[in-house]
Design a protein around this motif. Sequence first.
Motif, mmCIF file in Angstrom:
data_model
loop_
_atom_site.group_PDB
_atom_site.id
_atom_site.type_symbol
_atom_site.label_atom_id
_atom_site.label_comp_id
_atom_site.label_asym_id
_atom_site.label_seq_id
_atom_site.Cartn_x
_atom_site.Cartn_y
_atom_site.Cartn_z
ATOM 1 N N SER A 97 6.595 3.244 10.439
ATOM 2 C CA SER A 97 7.122 3.471 9.092
ATOM 3 C C SER A 97 6.257 4.533 8.418
ATOM 4 O O SER A 97 5.091 4.732 8.791
ATOM 5 C CB SER A 97 7.137 2.188 8.257
ATOM 6 O OG SER A 97 5.826 1.757 7.964
ATOM 7 N N ARG A 154 -1.179 -4.081 13.431
ATOM 8 C CA ARG A 154 -0.639 -2.997 12.612
ATOM 9 C C ARG A 154 -1.764 -2.016 12.305
ATOM 10 O O ARG A 154 -2.812 -2.398 11.785
ATOM 11 C CB ARG A 154 -0.022 -3.527 11.319
ATOM 12 C CG ARG A 154 0.543 -2.415 10.415
ATOM 13 C CD ARG A 154 1.450 -2.992 9.318
ATOM 14 N NE ARG A 154 0.745 -3.913 8.463
ATOM 15 C CZ ARG A 154 0.090 -3.576 7.348
ATOM 16 N NH1 ARG A 154 0.036 -2.298 6.976
ATOM 17 N NH2 ARG A 154 -0.515 -4.485 6.621
ATOM 18 N N SER A 214 -2.808 1.939 10.585
ATOM 19 C CA SER A 214 -2.350 2.853 9.543
ATOM 20 C C SER A 214 -3.127 4.164 9.598
ATOM 21 O O SER A 214 -4.227 4.255 10.157
ATOM 22 C CB SER A 214 -2.500 2.227 8.158
ATOM 23 O OG SER A 214 -3.867 2.119 7.799
ATOM 24 N N ALA A 258 7.016 -0.349 16.126
ATOM 25 C CA ALA A 258 7.723 -0.074 14.876
ATOM 26 C C ALA A 258 6.893 0.848 13.992
ATOM 27 O O ALA A 258 5.788 0.486 13.573
ATOM 28 C CB ALA A 258 8.023 -1.379 14.138
ATOM 29 N N THR A 280 11.803 5.515 2.871
ATOM 30 C CA THR A 280 10.904 5.049 3.924
ATOM 31 C C THR A 280 11.446 5.469 5.275
ATOM 32 O O THR A 280 12.606 5.173 5.605
ATOM 33 C CB THR A 280 10.747 3.520 3.896
ATOM 34 O OG1 THR A 280 10.233 3.115 2.623
ATOM 35 C CG2 THR A 280 9.784 3.050 4.992
ATOM 36 N N TYR A 281 10.644 6.198 6.021
ATOM 37 C CA TYR A 281 10.977 6.520 7.413
ATOM 38 C C TYR A 281 10.750 5.271 8.251
ATOM 39 O O TYR A 281 9.721 4.611 8.144
ATOM 40 C CB TYR A 281 10.083 7.657 7.909
ATOM 41 C CG TYR A 281 10.110 7.873 9.406
ATOM 42 C CD1 TYR A 281 11.013 8.748 9.980
ATOM 43 C CD2 TYR A 281 9.221 7.189 10.243
ATOM 44 C CE1 TYR A 281 11.035 8.961 11.356
ATOM 45 C CE2 TYR A 281 9.243 7.386 11.615
ATOM 46 C CZ TYR A 281 10.150 8.267 12.167
ATOM 47 O OH TYR A 281 10.165 8.458 13.526
ATOM 48 N N ARG A 282 11.721 4.962 9.105
ATOM 49 C CA ARG A 282 11.579 3.827 10.011
ATOM 50 C C ARG A 282 12.030 4.220 11.410
ATOM 51 O O ARG A 282 12.985 4.974 11.576
ATOM 52 C CB ARG A 282 12.390 2.625 9.526
ATOM 53 C CG ARG A 282 11.962 2.117 8.152
ATOM 54 C CD ARG A 282 12.586 0.770 7.812
ATOM 55 N NE ARG A 282 12.344 0.408 6.428
ATOM 56 C CZ ARG A 282 11.220 -0.101 5.970
ATOM 57 N NH1 ARG A 282 10.218 -0.329 6.804
ATOM 58 N NH2 ARG A 282 11.086 -0.402 4.684
ATOM 59 N N HIS A 283 11.319 3.703 12.380
ATOM 60 C CA HIS A 283 11.644 3.929 13.784
ATOM 61 C C HIS A 283 11.210 2.677 14.531
ATOM 62 O O HIS A 283 10.034 2.312 14.526
ATOM 63 C CB HIS A 283 10.895 5.169 14.296
ATOM 64 C CG HIS A 283 10.911 5.334 15.788
ATOM 65 N ND1 HIS A 283 10.367 6.438 16.409
ATOM 66 C CD2 HIS A 283 11.380 4.559 16.795
ATOM 67 C CE1 HIS A 283 10.506 6.323 17.721
ATOM 68 N NE2 HIS A 283 11.108 5.190 17.975
ATOM 69 N N SER A 317 5.908 6.945 4.424
ATOM 70 C CA SER A 317 6.384 7.328 3.098
ATOM 71 C C SER A 317 5.621 8.570 2.654
ATOM 72 O O SER A 317 4.522 8.852 3.136
ATOM 73 C CB SER A 317 6.188 6.191 2.093
ATOM 74 O OG SER A 317 4.820 5.852 1.974
#
Length: 364
Positions: free
Chosen positions: A176, A141, A143, A174, A352-355, A178
């Motif tokens: 995400s 992950r 950021s 994935a 929250t944007y999610r894709h 904010s």
Amino acid sequence: MTSTVATSSASRLLREPFGTLPDGRLVERLRLIGDDGFEVAILTLGATVQALHVPDRYGRLADIVLGHDAPGPYLATPRFFGVAVGRYANRIADGSFALDGETFRVPANDGPNALHGGPEGFDRRLWTIEETREGAAPSVRLSLVSPDGDQGFPGRLEVSVTYTLSGADALTIAFSASTDRPTVVNLTHHGYFNLAGVEEGGDVLDHLLTIHADDYLPIDEEAIPLGGPQSVDGTPFDFCTPRPIGARIRQADEQLRRGRGYDHNYCLDGGFTARPRLAARVHHPASGRVMELLTDQPGLQFYSGNFLDGSAAGKYGRLHRQSEGFCLEPQAWPDTPNRPDYPPARLDPGETYRHVSIYRFPVA
């Protein structure tokens, strides 16, 4: 290249240096290792998929994504090879949009338009490694914090992207995000694929493509959508059943002329969905490699590598030329911030944007 973290020969995640940026910061590469040689390499620069090794029908491995062997070319010749693009993937007309009565301007980097977030988009940023996991489904992950006003966009945006391998043939990406202020967000993975293998070379015009969409968005001379969706029926844009990418790419069609090939948004059946569904399938008959793309996004930009001109040196000492890679970019529709009739790309505080997109690589 020597790994800095390799606990054993069976390690599912390796972390290694990939070079440095002009300011001396280290770029790292993280290799996620699945079953039967399936492997993806992720860079902290641009959250980039730098390599992706998948087997053919006989188990022979090949790297199927275009990319570079060092950080410099990603910055010097931005072709968006395998990067994460944002804040807004695709084009915003004239680099301008209004939100809640206020006009915002993004620097133009594609003629008069803003492309993939402007000239200093997320593809040119050094992302932070937040978490890595080994085990049967290794993952990483990354950021990034984009401050208020970054490239003209409103709001402080906190972004993450997670890459996960599952078994012998699936890569999940994935995103995400904010925000602390109303803004627009559209993130995507910009992979260039060649299922024959990049080292072997050659174009992708023989790949059989299926796109699960009845409509697409015709474009003007600046690649901005002209209006609402139009049916693909009876046009070179009909990939509802499998067709070679190159079967009609040279037809005297005005839309193909404007895009110099395919560079158009397909309006996926169902719009935004709660779970990823099958959006496209690509089959390379000679090798048996297949790519199935599942996504929860409403649009899919199909790009046939029209502007590859041999000026970008890639891996394996190759100069990539027209149609040596294809892109299938799951995303919101282009220029949505200026089109209230399109599926929205707005993000408000507290949301929250999610894709989520899944790339599967079976063989046939």
